[in-house]
Design a protein around this motif. Structure first.
Motif: not given
Length: 204
Positions: A148-149, A152, A156
């Motif tokens: 997930q990190e 994301e 970004c």
């Protein structure tokens, strides 16, 4: 020999790439393309096809020039996800600081004009952006981010990359851009690894 081209095709393509980069697809008129490349209309069409075909060749040339730099920067090993973000954005800062190329990013300006592109060109722009996102995700995973990190942070970082391109076209200084990049590199929670103002190639 009859029919032999009397110009450097690769150089003409590089110049066409700069026209699209500077003006975007919509404003890159045939007159601007002929002026920028130094070719007549018949030579331009005969060598590269129509404007859309020339645009796609220019976009491919752009990717062949700059995407390997991102690939190299992300190859690591990197001690943290923060270092991955910093390495990626440093490539962006270096390109923006290069006085030999237009401000911004050809891929970014093309994305902002997506409705003006034909379906094949739209798909090419989306695929190139998706490829960069995937490249970032893999590097972030390798640096210890969870799934997930990594997803994301890749998104970004890609958004920051595009923002830097837009800000550079708006006249923001290299110091301002470095500040944005350094702040983005702190997002994962680790100290950013020394992102700074890019070196002007004329100083080397």
């Amino acid at each position: 020999m009859a029919g032999r081209k009397q110009f450097d095709v690769d150089e003409a393509l590089r110049r066409a790439m700069h026209v699209f980069w500077r003006w975007g697809y919509s404003e890159a008129s045939i007159d601007r393309l002929t002026e920028g490349t130094g070719l007549g209309r018949s030579s331009l069409y005969g060598t590269f096809g129509d404007k859309s075909a020339l645009f796609r060749k220019s976009l491919q040339r752009y990717a062949q020039t700059y995407h390997p730099l991102y690939d190299q920067a992300l190859s690591g090993p990197h001690p943290s996800p923060s270092a991955v973000v910093a390495a990626y954005l440093q490539v962006t800062l270096n390109r923006i600081a290069d006085p030999a190329v237009p401000d911004g990013c050809l891929l970014t300006v093309s994305a902002t004009q997506l409705p003006a592109l034909d379906a094949e060109s739209q798909a090419m722009v989306r695929a190139m952006i998706g490829g960069l996102r995937s490249m970032l995700e893999q590097a972030l995973l390798a640096a210890g981010a969870d799934g997930q990190e990594a997803s994301e942070l890749a998104l970004c970082t890609l958004a920051t990359n595009k923002s830097l391109a837009v800000l550079s076209r708006a006249g923001f200084s290299n110091d301002d851009l470095a500040t944005v990049a350094a702040a983005a590199a702190r997002i994962p929670g680790s100290p950013h690894p020394g992102l700074g103002r890019a070196q002007d190639p004329r100083d080397s």
